[in-house]
Enzyme design. Structure first.
Site, PDB file in Angstrom:
ATOM      1  N   ASP A  62       0.948  -0.991  -0.025  1.00 14.97           N
ATOM      2  CA  ASP A  62       0.004   0.001  -0.012  1.00 14.97           C
ATOM      3  C   ASP A  62       0.827   1.140   0.074  1.00 14.97           C
ATOM      4  O   ASP A  62       1.855   1.385   0.735  1.00 14.97           O
ATOM      5  CB  ASP A  62      -0.769   0.041   1.324  1.00 14.97           C
ATOM      6  CG  ASP A  62      -1.809   1.184   1.574  1.00 14.97           C
ATOM      7  OD1 ASP A  62      -1.678   2.228   0.766  1.00 14.97           O
ATOM      8  OD2 ASP A  62      -2.545   1.048   2.408  1.00 14.97           O
ATOM      9  N   PHE A  84       0.198   6.424 -10.030  1.00 17.23           N
ATOM     10  CA  PHE A  84      -1.230   6.159 -10.488  1.00 17.23           C
ATOM     11  C   PHE A  84      -1.899   5.911  -9.101  1.00 17.23           C
ATOM     12  O   PHE A  84      -3.172   5.956  -9.250  1.00 17.23           O
ATOM     13  CB  PHE A  84      -1.241   4.979 -11.359  1.00 17.23           C
ATOM     14  CG  PHE A  84      -0.644   5.003 -12.821  1.00 17.23           C
ATOM     15  CD1 PHE A  84      -1.623   5.903 -13.716  1.00 17.23           C
ATOM     16  CD2 PHE A  84       0.283   4.423 -13.416  1.00 17.23           C
ATOM     17  CE1 PHE A  84      -0.887   5.965 -14.942  1.00 17.23           C
ATOM     18  CE2 PHE A  84       0.710   4.613 -14.513  1.00 17.23           C
ATOM     19  CZ  PHE A  84       0.171   5.284 -15.376  1.00 17.23           C
ATOM     20  N   SER A 128      -6.451  14.540 -14.079  1.00 15.57           N
ATOM     21  CA  SER A 128      -7.791  14.083 -14.533  1.00 15.57           C
ATOM     22  C   SER A 128      -8.358  15.427 -15.152  1.00 15.57           C
ATOM     23  O   SER A 128      -8.211  16.637 -14.503  1.00 15.57           O
ATOM     24  CB  SER A 128      -8.671  13.645 -13.641  1.00 15.57           C
ATOM     25  OG  SER A 128     -10.204  13.475 -13.950  1.00 15.57           O
ATOM     26  N   TYR A 154     -13.464  12.947  -4.841  1.00 19.36           N
ATOM     27  CA  TYR A 154     -12.365  12.159  -5.732  1.00 19.36           C
ATOM     28  C   TYR A 154     -11.763  13.315  -6.662  1.00 19.36           C
ATOM     29  O   TYR A 154     -10.751  13.709  -6.621  1.00 19.36           O
ATOM     30  CB  TYR A 154     -13.091  11.046  -6.752  1.00 19.36           C
ATOM     31  CG  TYR A 154     -12.151  10.894  -7.858  1.00 19.36           C
ATOM     32  CD1 TYR A 154     -11.131  10.157  -7.894  1.00 19.36           C
ATOM     33  CD2 TYR A 154     -12.590  11.607  -9.182  1.00 19.36           C
ATOM     34  CE1 TYR A 154     -10.198   9.876  -8.781  1.00 19.36           C
ATOM     35  CE2 TYR A 154     -11.754  11.462 -10.210  1.00 19.36           C
ATOM     36  CZ  TYR A 154     -10.567  10.587 -10.156  1.00 19.36           C
ATOM     37  OH  TYR A 154      -9.737  10.588 -11.385  1.00 19.36           O
ATOM     38  N   LYS A 158      -7.715  15.285  -6.753  1.00 18.30           N
ATOM     39  CA  LYS A 158      -7.018  15.693  -8.115  1.00 18.30           C
ATOM     40  C   LYS A 158      -6.354  17.163  -8.057  1.00 18.30           C
ATOM     41  O   LYS A 158      -5.329  17.376  -8.492  1.00 18.30           O
ATOM     42  CB  LYS A 158      -7.529  15.245  -9.401  1.00 18.30           C
ATOM     43  CG  LYS A 158      -8.019  13.823  -9.609  1.00 18.30           C
ATOM     44  CD  LYS A 158      -6.476  12.844  -9.718  1.00 18.30           C
ATOM     45  CE  LYS A 158      -6.776  11.407  -9.497  1.00 18.30           C
ATOM     46  NZ  LYS A 158      -5.521  10.732  -9.404  1.00 18.30           N
ATOM     47  N   PHE A 183      -8.354  12.420 -20.106  1.00 19.52           N
ATOM     48  CA  PHE A 183      -9.774  12.442 -20.600  1.00 19.52           C
ATOM     49  C   PHE A 183     -10.155  10.893 -20.235  1.00 19.52           C
ATOM     50  O   PHE A 183      -9.840  10.508 -19.219  1.00 19.52           O
ATOM     51  CB  PHE A 183     -10.034  13.130 -21.507  1.00 19.52           C
ATOM     52  CG  PHE A 183      -9.886  14.755 -21.817  1.00 19.52           C
ATOM     53  CD1 PHE A 183      -8.650  15.262 -21.483  1.00 19.52           C
ATOM     54  CD2 PHE A 183     -11.155  15.427 -21.787  1.00 19.52           C
ATOM     55  CE1 PHE A 183      -8.518  16.658 -21.243  1.00 19.52           C
ATOM     56  CE2 PHE A 183     -10.668  16.877 -21.614  1.00 19.52           C
ATOM     57  CZ  PHE A 183      -9.440  17.328 -21.484  1.00 19.52           C
ATOM     58  N   ASN A 204     -18.010   3.102 -15.344  1.00 22.46           N
ATOM     59  CA  ASN A 204     -17.698   3.733 -16.571  1.00 22.46           C
ATOM     60  C   ASN A 204     -18.472   3.286 -17.469  1.00 22.46           C
ATOM     61  O   ASN A 204     -18.884   2.146 -17.622  1.00 22.46           O
ATOM     62  CB  ASN A 204     -16.112   3.655 -16.842  1.00 22.46           C
ATOM     63  CG  ASN A 204     -15.260   4.436 -15.712  1.00 22.46           C
ATOM     64  OD1 ASN A 204     -14.548   3.880 -14.879  1.00 22.46           O
ATOM     65  ND2 ASN A 204     -15.619   5.781 -15.527  1.00 22.46           N
ATOM     66  N   ARG A 236     -17.949  13.284 -23.971  1.00 21.13           N
ATOM     67  CA  ARG A 236     -16.626  13.090 -23.502  1.00 21.13           C
ATOM     68  C   ARG A 236     -15.457  12.787 -24.615  1.00 21.13           C
ATOM     69  O   ARG A 236     -16.133  12.658 -25.757  1.00 21.13           O
ATOM     70  CB  ARG A 236     -16.722  11.774 -22.607  1.00 21.13           C
ATOM     71  CG  ARG A 236     -17.433  11.816 -21.434  1.00 21.13           C
ATOM     72  CD  ARG A 236     -17.191  12.735 -20.492  1.00 21.13           C
ATOM     73  NE  ARG A 236     -18.001  12.703 -19.169  1.00 21.13           N
ATOM     74  CZ  ARG A 236     -19.070  13.354 -18.998  1.00 21.13           C
ATOM     75  NH1 ARG A 236     -19.612  13.958 -20.060  1.00 21.13           N
ATOM     76  NH2 ARG A 236     -19.962  13.185 -18.084  1.00 21.13           N
TER      77      ARG A 236
END
Ligand code: WQD
Length: 343
Positions: A62, A84, A128, A154, A158, A183, A204, A236
């Site tokens: 972790d 990431f 993002s 969330y 970012k 994107f 998604n 999008r």
């Protein structure tokens, strides 16, 4: 292997991370994965081995665990970090914000502290397009488009993540930093050996489409039909995950050329907007599958329309997309079919 080639990839077993590992190997780098598989599967390592023809070093840990993470920095001389590792479900972040602040912010700070301690020169951050929020008039956003207040914890992680990096830069840190504003990544590796592995019901669109077509989900709901767009559904910028992955290699190469204390942010998209109905129609046309779908109410917090201005990514990274939108849909479908075969 020389130091310049060792790249630590936190979250390297995840969807974008795993595709980036392939690109790194193909470009002569030696990636080292740090991932606790909370949102991925250990089987991805086998897929990576099959594609790259070699074992990828990985640490099951972790990134919030400073001591364990430090062991990687001690064991390897690292030239750069691609970070990431983060949670990414918008809805879950609203119901469990502390999980997001702990993992996404705490993890980032941990990794950065170790980068400072071990004098890591290059750092790439997964940001993002969510940092732009709902674009006001111009739906094509460039890096100079003002950032917007986040509409979920969330999204806030970012925004705050980018701010932490700016603050670190302003403190004179001897580190080159690039935030990549993604994107919407879709698709899978053309080999069909790695791809997206959503845990539980997908959040998604494209994994929901492929899972519906294969029968894992009964029906796809299109969230909203009366948006102010040509067909009433949201728009999008969908980018093939392999193109997105390649941008990370270009980012590392760019940072390696810079003097220390460089920072920038860049959009990673295709520059083209596609609606939800266009996705469904293209999927049916390209695969010959009939998709079971219906219209439902709008999803709270959805941006109506956004796509990337890609001039800066081209100029800064000398990068542009190689795959088409059709490739991405076909590859996502091959991946879903492969998963079904091996289930
Ligand atoms: C795309 C479109 C939905 C599912 C993503 C990431 C998020 C953040 C921003 C990451 C929207 C519609 C979807 C379904 C649907 N970035 N849809 N039915 O909203 O752009 O969010 O980018 O770093 O984490 O999730 O992408 O794929 O969720 O939705 O109609 O079952 O598909 O309303 O218009 P989104 P998405």
């Amino acid at each position: 292997m020389t130091r310049e080639k060792n790249v630590l990839v936190t979250g390297g077993a995840g969807y974008i991370g795993s595709h980036t590992i392939v690109q790194l190997v193909e470009n002569g780098f030696n990636p080292i994965i740090a991932d606790d598989f909370r949102n991925s599967d250990i089987s991805v390592l086998k897929g990576l081995e099959q594609i790259t023809g070699r074992k990828i070093v990985h640490y099951d840990l972790d990134v919030c665990n400073y001591i364990e993470l430090k062991s990687i920095f001690k064991n390897h001389s690292i030239a750069g970090v691609i970070h990431f590792a983060a949670d990414k479900a918008v809805g879950e972040s609203v119901s469990n914000p502390l999980k997001y602040y702990k993992n996404n912010i705490g993890g980032l700070v941990n990794v950065l502290e170790l980068c400072s301690e071990f004098e890591i020169e290059n750092f790439v951050f997964s940001s993002s397009c969510t940092v732009y929020g709902e674009p006001k008039e111009e739906k094509e956003v460039s890096e100079s488009t003002p950032l917007s207040k986040a509409n979920s914890p969330y999204g806030n992680t970012k925004l705050v993540g980018e701010q932490i990096l700016l603050d670190l830069h302003n403190s004179g840190a001897r580190m080159n930093i690039l935030s990549l504003r993604y994107f919407n990544p879709i698709g899978a590796h053309p080999s069909g050996l790695i791809g997206e592995l959503p845990v539980g019901k997908p959040n998604n669109l494209l994994p929901y489409v492929t899972q519906t077509a294969i029968g894992k989900q009964n029906e796809l709901t299109v969230f909203g039909k009366d948006y102010p767009t040509p067909d009433g559904t949201c728009i999008r910028d969908y980018i093939h995950v392999c193109d997105l992955a390649e941008a990370h290699v270009k980012a590392i190469l760019l940072l390696q050329q810079k003097e220390s204390n460089f920072i920038d942010q860049v959009n990673i998209g295709t520059g083209k907007g596609t609606s939800v109905l266009e996705i469904i129609n293209s999927f049916e046309r390209l695969t010959g599958e009939k998709l079971n779908w219906k219209f439902g109410p709008r999803r709270e917090g959805d941006v109506v329309e956004i796509y990337a201005n890609v001039s800066k990514s081209f100029e800064l990274l000398n990068w542009k997309c190689k795959y088409t939108f059709e490739d991405a849909i076909e590859h996502a479908w091959s991946w879903e079919k492969n998963l079904a075969q091996h289930a």
